[in-house]
Design a protein around this motif. Structure first.
Motif, PDB file in Angstrom:
ATOM      1  N   ASN A  95       0.869  -1.114   0.113  1.00  0.00           N
ATOM      2  CA  ASN A  95       0.055   0.025  -0.090  1.00  0.00           C
ATOM      3  C   ASN A  95       0.963   1.290  -0.073  1.00  0.00           C
ATOM      4  N   ALA A  96       2.092   1.197  -0.241  1.00  0.00           N
ATOM      5  CA  ALA A  96       3.095   2.283  -0.289  1.00  0.00           C
ATOM      6  C   ALA A  96       2.451   3.301  -1.380  1.00  0.00           C
ATOM      7  N   SER A  97       2.745   4.669  -0.656  1.00  0.00           N
ATOM      8  CA  SER A  97       2.380   5.680  -1.501  1.00  0.00           C
ATOM      9  C   SER A  97       3.841   6.594  -1.951  1.00  0.00           C
ATOM     10  N   ILE A  98       4.047   6.766  -3.265  1.00  0.00           N
ATOM     11  CA  ILE A  98       5.400   7.377  -3.679  1.00  0.00           C
ATOM     12  C   ILE A  98       5.207   8.762  -4.062  1.00  0.00           C
ATOM     13  N   THR A  99       6.053   9.819  -3.639  1.00  0.00           N
ATOM     14  CA  THR A  99       5.931  11.075  -4.412  1.00  0.00           C
ATOM     15  C   THR A  99       7.461  11.155  -4.824  1.00  0.00           C
ATOM     16  N   LEU A 100       7.326  11.755  -6.222  1.00  0.00           N
ATOM     17  CA  LEU A 100       8.749  12.194  -6.965  1.00  0.00           C
ATOM     18  C   LEU A 100       8.427  13.614  -7.485  1.00  0.00           C
ATOM     19  N   ARG A 101       9.759  13.983  -7.083  1.00  0.00           N
ATOM     20  CA  ARG A 101       9.842  15.535  -7.449  1.00  0.00           C
ATOM     21  C   ARG A 101      11.168  15.474  -8.396  1.00  0.00           C
ATOM     22  N   ALA A 102      11.338  15.757  -9.634  1.00  0.00           N
ATOM     23  CA  ALA A 102      12.561  15.873 -10.333  1.00  0.00           C
ATOM     24  C   ALA A 102      12.905  17.352 -10.796  1.00  0.00           C
ATOM     25  N   THR A 103      13.971  17.607 -10.703  1.00  0.00           N
ATOM     26  CA  THR A 103      14.391  18.990 -11.236  1.00  0.00           C
ATOM     27  C   THR A 103      15.480  18.686 -12.222  1.00  0.00           C
ATOM     28  N   TYR A 104      15.466  19.473 -13.250  1.00  0.00           N
ATOM     29  CA  TYR A 104      16.393  19.588 -14.442  1.00  0.00           C
ATOM     30  C   TYR A 104      17.027  20.782 -14.504  1.00  0.00           C
ATOM     31  N   ARG A 105      18.317  20.964 -14.207  1.00  0.00           N
ATOM     32  CA  ARG A 105      19.135  22.220 -14.386  1.00  0.00           C
ATOM     33  C   ARG A 105      20.061  22.369 -15.479  1.00  0.00           C
ATOM     34  N   GLY A 106      20.257  23.371 -16.082  1.00  0.00           N
ATOM     35  CA  GLY A 106      21.158  23.538 -17.212  1.00  0.00           C
ATOM     36  C   GLY A 106      20.838  23.333 -18.685  1.00  0.00           C
ATOM     37  N   LEU A 107      19.276  23.555 -18.593  1.00  0.00           N
ATOM     38  CA  LEU A 107      18.672  23.058 -19.797  1.00  0.00           C
ATOM     39  C   LEU A 107      18.901  24.190 -21.023  1.00  0.00           C
ATOM     40  N   GLY A 108      18.976  25.522 -20.532  1.00  0.00           N
ATOM     41  CA  GLY A 108      18.954  26.698 -21.276  1.00  0.00           C
ATOM     42  C   GLY A 108      20.021  26.520 -22.697  1.00  0.00           C
ATOM     43  N   ASP A 109      19.491  26.771 -23.818  1.00  0.00           N
ATOM     44  CA  ASP A 109      20.028  26.699 -25.147  1.00  0.00           C
ATOM     45  C   ASP A 109      20.416  25.293 -25.568  1.00  0.00           C
ATOM     46  N   ARG A 110      19.970  24.320 -24.800  1.00  0.00           N
ATOM     47  CA  ARG A 110      20.101  22.523 -25.255  1.00  0.00           C
ATOM     48  C   ARG A 110      19.084  22.600 -26.267  1.00  0.00           C
ATOM     49  N   THR A 111      19.478  21.675 -27.101  1.00  0.00           N
ATOM     50  CA  THR A 111      18.797  21.326 -28.490  1.00  0.00           C
ATOM     51  C   THR A 111      18.472  19.788 -28.177  1.00  0.00           C
ATOM     52  N   LEU A 112      17.071  19.315 -28.564  1.00  0.00           N
ATOM     53  CA  LEU A 112      16.573  18.074 -28.525  1.00  0.00           C
ATOM     54  C   LEU A 112      17.253  17.344 -29.536  1.00  0.00           C
ATOM     55  N   THR A 113      17.569  16.296 -29.212  1.00  0.00           N
ATOM     56  CA  THR A 113      18.376  15.129 -30.180  1.00  0.00           C
ATOM     57  C   THR A 113      18.249  13.800 -29.897  1.00  0.00           C
TER      58      THR A 113
ATOM     59  N   ASP B 200      16.050  27.443 -18.237  1.00  0.00           N
ATOM     60  CA  ASP B 200      17.407  26.576 -17.672  1.00  0.00           C
ATOM     61  C   ASP B 200      16.969  25.751 -16.715  1.00  0.00           C
ATOM     62  N   GLU B 201      15.746  25.925 -16.174  1.00  0.00           N
ATOM     63  CA  GLU B 201      15.290  24.788 -15.285  1.00  0.00           C
ATOM     64  C   GLU B 201      13.849  24.268 -15.494  1.00  0.00           C
ATOM     65  N   ALA B 202      13.455  23.092 -15.107  1.00  0.00           N
ATOM     66  CA  ALA B 202      12.559  22.553 -15.196  1.00  0.00           C
ATOM     67  C   ALA B 202      12.050  21.672 -13.999  1.00  0.00           C
ATOM     68  N   VAL B 203      10.891  21.625 -13.281  1.00  0.00           N
ATOM     69  CA  VAL B 203      10.332  20.918 -12.196  1.00  0.00           C
ATOM     70  C   VAL B 203       9.368  20.092 -12.495  1.00  0.00           C
ATOM     71  N   ILE B 204       9.350  18.770 -12.557  1.00  0.00           N
ATOM     72  CA  ILE B 204       8.205  17.879 -12.711  1.00  0.00           C
ATOM     73  C   ILE B 204       8.166  17.114 -11.628  1.00  0.00           C
ATOM     74  N   GLN B 205       6.939  16.524 -11.382  1.00  0.00           N
ATOM     75  CA  GLN B 205       6.482  15.985 -10.292  1.00  0.00           C
ATOM     76  C   GLN B 205       5.256  15.049 -10.297  1.00  0.00           C
ATOM     77  N   THR B 206       5.041  14.139  -9.394  1.00  0.00           N
ATOM     78  CA  THR B 206       3.817  13.107  -9.472  1.00  0.00           C
ATOM     79  C   THR B 206       3.781  12.472  -8.175  1.00  0.00           C
ATOM     80  N   GLN B 207       2.481  11.761  -7.849  1.00  0.00           N
ATOM     81  CA  GLN B 207       2.393  11.224  -6.702  1.00  0.00           C
ATOM     82  C   GLN B 207       1.498   9.834  -7.084  1.00  0.00           C
ATOM     83  N   ALA B 208       1.944   8.501  -6.769  1.00  0.00           N
ATOM     84  CA  ALA B 208       1.258   7.546  -7.205  1.00  0.00           C
ATOM     85  C   ALA B 208       1.448   6.164  -6.087  1.00  0.00           C
ATOM     86  N   SER B 209       0.854   5.168  -6.251  1.00  0.00           N
ATOM     87  CA  SER B 209       1.145   4.047  -5.270  1.00  0.00           C
ATOM     88  C   SER B 209       2.371   3.557  -5.819  1.00  0.00           C
TER      89      SER B 209
END
Length: 444
Positions: free
Chosen positions: A355-373, A390-399
């Motif tokens: 029954n464990a519940s997990i919260t995840l918070r991810a932070t990406y730093r140094g994205l500025g001027d990078r090109t998707l490849t 330059d930065e993106a924060v994404i997060q979720t919570q699930a079992s």
């Protein structure tokens, strides 16, 4: 499929595990060698997949495994020959992949047989070869490591459970294609506050460790990094750090990449250590002889008795010699790296309570001027999609169950805001599903 860097790591710093078997060179034109390879492949397939590494063998217990050149009498392996040798003995047939990589010191080319682990039934041997393999036997990997028959109910259960899971994954994928569902919710403010506080303290500790490094040192991840923070709820407390260490080791038995989450190395000063109420590891220590010291191999991580996990790692893209550092962002790596970490924490959590519940918070730093490849060319990326933030924060919570069984549905909505930073790139659920399937098929 493992990358060249991951294959090189298996021969540069060899250590056998249940999913990795090192062998000397085998002449696959001989029945004895065919039987030897087939037995190893059958055992690895029943384990859930793995890799057979050729050309690494030594009798010196002190020196350990050594890189050995392929004898002149043995020709360069071909994939058809490998599969013919294996399937002379294996039932059902197992289709292996053959890869090659050179040892960074000896320049010897080694062969790697990548064994899948997606069979829905146990793989058995269908004929004998005296002293090597017996007909109508099912082999599995056991500590040692070695390939042997299962004898106990628990050993048989582990094989059958893996086959059932493989069939269940195919069923879920079929359902997913019909109905694209979602899983996971936005974490509530109280839980996010705990996560942010733990993250802040972990980063402060990392700043202490890296304070005296030069500003451009790989250990400082100067061009970019990502941070993953997990917070577990509805699980019993882990009483001691020793117990936490053992449970993390159990969760880490399954590895889908060569450099998975919460890496544990067994030599000073890189080995994890106890600090206050947590286990901590810093892999960026300078003046340590090692095969790779790129930003992506200078991890810092913590895990504490309160069920919180923190991992910081530099971008793999910044360690590719043929590409300018700080300019690229690979389209598949967030799916692989975050997905593998989510599965690791889910295994840890479910071992304590389903029954464990997990919260995840991810932070990406140094994205500025990078090109998707797509640095390995597996995905076609056009239009030079560039990130302005330059930065993106994404997060979720699930079992924990959702993390393991509905990973696509949890990850896809969570990752969309990260990918949209790159000129509104539309991340499809199909791509997430395909990449996660590829990642989960790997075993190290």
């Amino acid at each position: 499929m493992p990358t060249t860097a991951e294959l090189v790591a298996l021969i540069a710093e060899p250590s056998e595990s249940l999913s990795i078997e090192h062998k000397s060179w085998l002449d696959l034109s001989e029945r004895h060698s065919q039987a030897t390879l087939a037995k190893a492949v059958i055992a690895l397939s029943n384990h859930g997949g793995g890799i057979v590494v050729f050309g690494m063998r030594g009798d010196d217990a002190v020196a350990g495994l050594q890189s050995l050149p392929r004898p002149d009498a043995i020709g360069r392996y071909r994939q058809d020959d490998v599969n013919a040798a294996v399937n002379r003995f294996a039932e059902p047939r197992v289709h292996c992949s053959l890869l090659f990589a050179r040892h960074p010191n000896t320049n010897v080319e080694h062969a790697f047989v990548v064994v899948p682990g997606d069979e829905h039934v146990p793989v058995m041997s269908r004929r004998d070869h005296a002293g090597v393999i017996s007909a109508q036997r099912c082999y599995m990997r056991k500590p040692g490591p070695q390939s042997e028959e299962p004898f106990t109910a628990q050993e048989w259960r582990s094989i059958l459970d893996r086959c059932v899971r493989s069939g269940r994954d195919d069923m879920l994928e079929a359902i997913r294609i019909i109905v694209q569902g979602r899983a996971g919710v936005t974490p509530d403010d109280a839980r996010l506050e705990q996560v942010v506080d733990f993250t802040s303290r972990a980063i402060s500790r990392w700043n202490e460790l890296t304070e005296n490094l030069p500003s451009d040192d790989a250990g400082k991840m100067p061009l970019g990094r990502y941070e993953l923070t997990f917070d577990l709820q509805n699980v019993p407390n882990v009483a001691t750090l020793a117990n936490l260490r053992d449970r993390m080791a159990a969760a880490g038995q399954t590895r889908h990449t060569g450099w998975g989450p919460f890496v544990t190395l067994h030599r000073e000063p890189l080995t994890p250590y106890a600090r206050e109420r947590c286990i901590e590891a810093w892999l960026g220590a300078p003046d340590v002889e090692r095969y790779q010291r790129t930003p992506a191999h200078c991890d810092f991580w913590q895990a504490n008795l309160d069920g919180q996990f923190f991992l910081m790692r530099g971008f793999d893209e910044d360690g590719v010699q043929s590409r300018p550092a700080g300019t690229l962002f690979d389209v598949t790596l967030p799916i692989w790296r975050v997905g593998e970490a989510m599965l690791y924490v889910a295994r840890f959590a479910r071992a304590l309570d389903d029954n464990a519940s997990i919260t995840l918070r991810a932070t990406y730093r140094g994205l500025g001027d990078r090109t998707l490849t797509s640095w390995n060319g597996r995905r076609a990326i056009f239009d030079n999609r560039r990130c302005r933030d330059d930065e993106a924060v994404i997060q979720t919570q699930a079992s924990a169950v959702e993390f393991e069984e509905n990973l696509v549905e949890v990850m896809h909505p969570m990752l969309i805001p990260l990918y949209e930073r790159f000129d509104f790139f539309e991340l499809s659920a199909q791509m997430v599903a395909e990449e996660l399937a590829e990642m989960r098929a790997n075993r190290f």
